[in-house]
Design a protein around this motif. Structure first.
Motif, short mmCIF file in Angstrom:
data_model
loop_
_atom_site.label_atom_id
_atom_site.label_comp_id
_atom_site.label_asym_id
_atom_site.label_seq_id
_atom_site.Cartn_x
_atom_site.Cartn_y
_atom_site.Cartn_z
N MET A 25 94.03 -15.31 66.03
CA MET A 25 94.41 -15.10 64.64
C MET A 25 93.64 -16.01 63.69
O MET A 25 93.21 -15.57 62.61
CB MET A 25 95.92 -15.33 64.47
N THR A 164 98.16 -13.52 52.87
CA THR A 164 98.50 -13.75 54.27
C THR A 164 99.99 -13.56 54.52
O THR A 164 100.40 -12.93 55.50
CB THR A 164 98.08 -15.17 54.69
N ILE A 167 100.85 -9.95 54.45
CA ILE A 167 100.46 -9.27 55.70
C ILE A 167 101.61 -9.34 56.70
O ILE A 167 102.02 -8.33 57.29
CB ILE A 167 99.20 -9.93 56.29
N MET A 168 102.15 -10.55 56.90
CA MET A 168 103.24 -10.73 57.86
C MET A 168 104.50 -10.01 57.40
O MET A 168 105.21 -9.39 58.21
CB MET A 168 103.51 -12.22 58.07
N VAL A 256 97.45 -6.71 64.11
CA VAL A 256 97.89 -7.89 63.37
C VAL A 256 97.21 -9.14 63.90
O VAL A 256 96.69 -9.96 63.12
CB VAL A 256 99.42 -8.03 63.44
N MET A 260 94.20 -10.81 61.43
CA MET A 260 94.68 -11.83 60.50
C MET A 260 93.53 -12.52 59.77
O MET A 260 93.58 -12.71 58.55
CB MET A 260 95.53 -12.86 61.24
N SER A 261 92.49 -12.88 60.48
CA SER A 261 91.35 -13.56 59.84
C SER A 261 90.60 -12.63 58.90
O SER A 261 90.05 -13.07 57.89
CB SER A 261 90.39 -14.10 60.90
N VAL A 284 94.18 -4.55 58.50
CA VAL A 284 94.77 -5.73 57.88
C VAL A 284 93.97 -6.16 56.66
O VAL A 284 94.53 -6.54 55.62
CB VAL A 284 94.90 -6.88 58.90
#
Length: 350
Positions: A25, A164, A167-168, A256, A260-261, A284
């Motif tokens: 991630m 960020t 996203i979660m 995911v 993430m990056s 993402v």
């Protein structure tokens, strides 16, 4: 003895999985290196007439800067016409002023170097540091740093974290909701459940951001965009589970973890594997960039939604394919009629 081995082995396995997950991630951030960041260059220098003819010093300065950018590989200059380009497409805009050549006659001239802060605040911080290190030698040219699409200073580091967090707050509930919706035996009900989850996620996530950050005004455009992203991820989860069983969860979870990056950094900052492979299919970054476009570039919608809709379309295809593989028993559950095997069972056996 086997139980004793499991007692100490399982914690090690779980720890290894968590370490691997966080490495995937956030590992690319440890190896980020800007390359080929698109920068627009606007030539407004009108030049001056001299005994040797009409002189335009700005052209030579841009050529020199282009050479420096090519040597470092960090920036990629694109010469554009003033008023005929979209500044939001670039990470920075270099502008040679109209009186630049006149300024050069006094051996001192300035060039505007404006960084697009709203496109990606984390990238903008790196770019602003790079501007101060650009050496124009003894040419007398001074780079004047500035920003456009400036972010409210009250946000501070939160400007980097908001995409960020969203996203979660969008992806994880969508995967959980899709997992629960896939257990419904009525196939037509599954997309409806995914839509209901998406509406809730969009409203809740956008409201939460206005509650815990200085962004005090609720943004309906953001709520709608998050709802679309949630529905697409939910359909991917439903389709993958219907077709592959519970192991199908690997697909949305991998999106995911690996993505993430890509949501935190622009493609031009990522190492080869993430920029050349993960970026091509992972949704993402579409969600995160769309959030930035709406919040920081003041757009009502984002072209990044195409990536989200594409992954949602993949989910719909998987969902449709899984319906074609239904057995007679599963079909009987869907329409409420007994299967052939159930009809053949003698009443006396009951």
């Amino acid at each position: 003895m086997k139980k004793a081995h499991r007692a100490w082995l399982m914690p090690l396995i779980i720890a290894a999985l968590f370490i691997s997950m966080f490495a995937l991630m956030f590992g690319p951030m440890m190896n980020m290196k800007p390359h080929d960041l698109p920068v627009a260059a606007v030539m407004n220098d009108q030049g001056v007439d001299t005994p040797k003819g009409h002189q335009v010093a700005g052209e030579k300065v841009l050529d020199t800067m282009d050479e420096k950018f090519s040597e470092s590989g960090a920036l990629k200059m694109e010469k554009v016409e003033d008023g005929e380009f979209n500044a939001n497409d670039y990470f920075a805009v270099i502008t040679i002023p109209e009186d630049f050549t006149k300024q050069m006659s006094s051996h001192h001239a300035t060039v505007d170097f404006k960084v697009n802060q709203g496109k990606n605040p984390m990238a903008a911080m790196q770019l602003q540091q790079m501007v101060t290190k650009i050496d124009m030698g003894d040419s007398g040219v001074v780079l004047k740093p500035d920003t456009y699409n400036s972010i409210d200073p009250k946000l501070g580091f939160a400007a980097n974290m908001i995409p960020t967090v969203l996203i979660m707050m969008t992806m994880v509930p969508s995967i959980v909701g899709g997992n629960l919706a896939s257990s419904s035996t009525r196939r037509w009900l599954q997309p409806l459940l995914a839509a209901l989850v998406a509406i809730f996620v969009g409203l809740a996530a956008s409201a939460m951001i206005t509650w815990v950050t200085p962004l005090t005004d609720w943004n309906a455009h953001l709520a709608l965009y998050l709802a679309v992203g949630s529905f697409c991820m939910g359909m991917l989860t439903i389709g993958a589970i219907n077709l592959l069983g519970r192991s199908g969860l690997i697909l949305p979870v991998a999106c995911v973890i690996l993505g993430m990056s890509t949501g935190m950094l622009p493609r031009e900052f990522l190492p080869g594997f993430w920029s050349d492979f993960v970026w091509l299919w992972n949704p993402v970054h579409n969600l995160a960039n769309g959030v930035r476009n709406i919040l920081f570039l003041h757009q009502t919608w984002s072209g990044e939604a195409i990536g989200l809709l594409t992954i949602g379309g993949v989910g719909v295809i998987l969902w449709a394919l899984s319906a074609l593989r239904r057995t007679p028993a599963s079909m009987s559950k869907d329409d409420g009629t007994p299967s052939e095997d159930a009809a053949a069972t003698p009443v006396a056996a009951q």
